[in-house]
Design a protein around this motif. Structure first.
Motif, PDB file in Angstrom:
ATOM      1  N   VAL A 118      77.404   8.714  49.121  1.00 26.82           N
ATOM      2  CA  VAL A 118      77.207  10.065  48.897  1.00 26.82           C
ATOM      3  C   VAL A 118      77.720  10.517  50.324  1.00 26.82           C
ATOM      4  O   VAL A 118      78.009   9.941  51.281  1.00 26.82           O
ATOM      5  CB  VAL A 118      75.902  10.519  48.746  1.00 26.82           C
ATOM      6  CG1 VAL A 118      75.307   9.951  47.696  1.00 26.82           C
ATOM      7  CG2 VAL A 118      74.982   9.975  49.969  1.00 26.82           C
ATOM      8  N   VAL A 119      78.040  11.603  50.212  1.00 29.26           N
ATOM      9  CA  VAL A 119      78.714  12.282  51.378  1.00 29.26           C
ATOM     10  C   VAL A 119      77.735  13.007  52.377  1.00 29.26           C
ATOM     11  O   VAL A 119      76.830  13.711  51.597  1.00 29.26           O
ATOM     12  CB  VAL A 119      79.694  13.525  51.204  1.00 29.26           C
ATOM     13  CG1 VAL A 119      80.110  14.339  52.210  1.00 29.26           C
ATOM     14  CG2 VAL A 119      80.691  13.034  50.569  1.00 29.26           C
ATOM     15  N   THR A 120      77.396  12.404  53.516  1.00 31.80           N
ATOM     16  CA  THR A 120      76.262  13.137  54.202  1.00 31.80           C
ATOM     17  C   THR A 120      76.691  13.993  55.594  1.00 31.80           C
ATOM     18  O   THR A 120      75.837  14.559  56.174  1.00 31.80           O
ATOM     19  CB  THR A 120      75.418  11.895  54.917  1.00 31.80           C
ATOM     20  OG1 THR A 120      76.347  11.264  55.655  1.00 31.80           O
ATOM     21  CG2 THR A 120      75.008  10.836  54.006  1.00 31.80           C
ATOM     22  N   GLY A 121      77.955  14.189  55.710  1.00 34.28           N
ATOM     23  CA  GLY A 121      78.516  15.154  56.816  1.00 34.28           C
ATOM     24  C   GLY A 121      79.804  15.035  56.870  1.00 34.28           C
ATOM     25  O   GLY A 121      80.634  14.238  56.117  1.00 34.28           O
ATOM     26  N   GLU A 122      80.535  15.983  57.766  1.00 30.01           N
ATOM     27  CA  GLU A 122      81.904  15.722  57.949  1.00 30.01           C
ATOM     28  C   GLU A 122      82.083  16.090  59.508  1.00 30.01           C
ATOM     29  O   GLU A 122      81.091  16.643  60.083  1.00 30.01           O
ATOM     30  CB  GLU A 122      82.550  16.821  57.017  1.00 30.01           C
ATOM     31  CG  GLU A 122      82.421  18.272  57.591  1.00 30.01           C
ATOM     32  CD  GLU A 122      83.207  19.068  56.824  1.00 30.01           C
ATOM     33  OE1 GLU A 122      83.758  18.938  55.828  1.00 30.01           O
ATOM     34  OE2 GLU A 122      83.187  20.320  57.050  1.00 30.01           O
ATOM     35  N   VAL A 123      82.905  15.279  60.048  1.00 31.99           N
ATOM     36  CA  VAL A 123      83.353  15.612  61.175  1.00 31.99           C
ATOM     37  C   VAL A 123      84.932  16.056  61.456  1.00 31.99           C
ATOM     38  O   VAL A 123      85.877  15.906  60.489  1.00 31.99           O
ATOM     39  CB  VAL A 123      83.602  14.234  61.850  1.00 31.99           C
ATOM     40  CG1 VAL A 123      84.001  14.209  63.456  1.00 31.99           C
ATOM     41  CG2 VAL A 123      82.371  13.680  61.891  1.00 31.99           C
ATOM     42  N   SER A 124      84.932  17.258  62.256  1.00 36.85           N
ATOM     43  CA  SER A 124      86.152  17.843  62.202  1.00 36.85           C
ATOM     44  C   SER A 124      86.435  17.868  63.672  1.00 36.85           C
ATOM     45  O   SER A 124      85.678  17.879  64.641  1.00 36.85           O
ATOM     46  CB  SER A 124      86.170  19.169  61.817  1.00 36.85           C
ATOM     47  OG  SER A 124      85.313  20.209  62.605  1.00 36.85           O
ATOM     48  N   ALA A 125      87.757  17.818  63.999  1.00 32.84           N
ATOM     49  CA  ALA A 125      88.330  17.998  65.555  1.00 32.84           C
ATOM     50  C   ALA A 125      89.571  18.952  65.599  1.00 32.84           C
ATOM     51  O   ALA A 125      90.303  19.108  64.569  1.00 32.84           O
ATOM     52  CB  ALA A 125      88.850  16.570  65.905  1.00 32.84           C
TER      53      ALA A 125
END
Length: 165
Positions: A118-125
């Protein structure tokens, strides 16, 4: 060659003489102008350029880590309770047979473990430009006009022109 040398026409000979004389032996050149004189004043200014340079980098990546989990799952199972009790010797019509068998099915819940992602979060930069001031120190030179008087010379001068002390 100065402006005054150019007017008088003998600037080249004066420059040659000036170069050959030691500093202490030089006599200040005196230029005589009819009514008006002109002198250009020069000053150094700083030429500042900026160049974007790579100073480092950020590498964004994912790592896989193992995590042991313990989950309590309630499960049930059947338990057969066998009880025997005494009865009051009551008479019966049924004969005694060789065998009598009763089958009692017993069940239990079993835990089946599977995994799914499952997708639990995302990281962006992203980058943003930060502006700050950097003090630049350097020495510059400029020419200033100075004058001195002899006798009863009356002079009116700008604030930028100072009297030689």
């Amino acid at each position: 060659m100065s402006f005054f040398d150019w007017i008088s026409g003998n600037g080249e000979s004066r420059q040659k003489n000036r170069k050959n004389k030691p500093e202490a032996d030089r006599v200040a050149d005196t230029e005589f102008a009819k009514d008006n004189a002109h002198m250009d004043l020069r000053a150094e200014e700083l030429d500042i350029d900026k160049e974007r340079m790579e100073t480092g980098e950020v590498v964004l990546h994912k790592d896989i880590v193992e995590e042991e989990q313990t989950v309590n799952v309630p499960v049930s199972h059947d338990q057969v309770v066998i009880e025997q009790r005494a009865v009051n010797h009551e008479p019966t019509e049924e004969p005694i047979t060789e065998e009598e068998t009763v089958h009692i099915p017993v069940t239990a819940e079993e835990v089946d473990v599977d995994k799914h992602t499952v997708v639990t979060g995302e990281v962006s930069a992203h980058k943003r430009s930060i502006e700050e001031n950097e003090a630049i120190h350097d020495v510059t030179h400029k020419e200033v006009a100075e004058y001195n008087t002899k006798g009863l010379a009356d002079v009116e001068a700008d604030e930028d022109t100072k009297k030689e002390e």
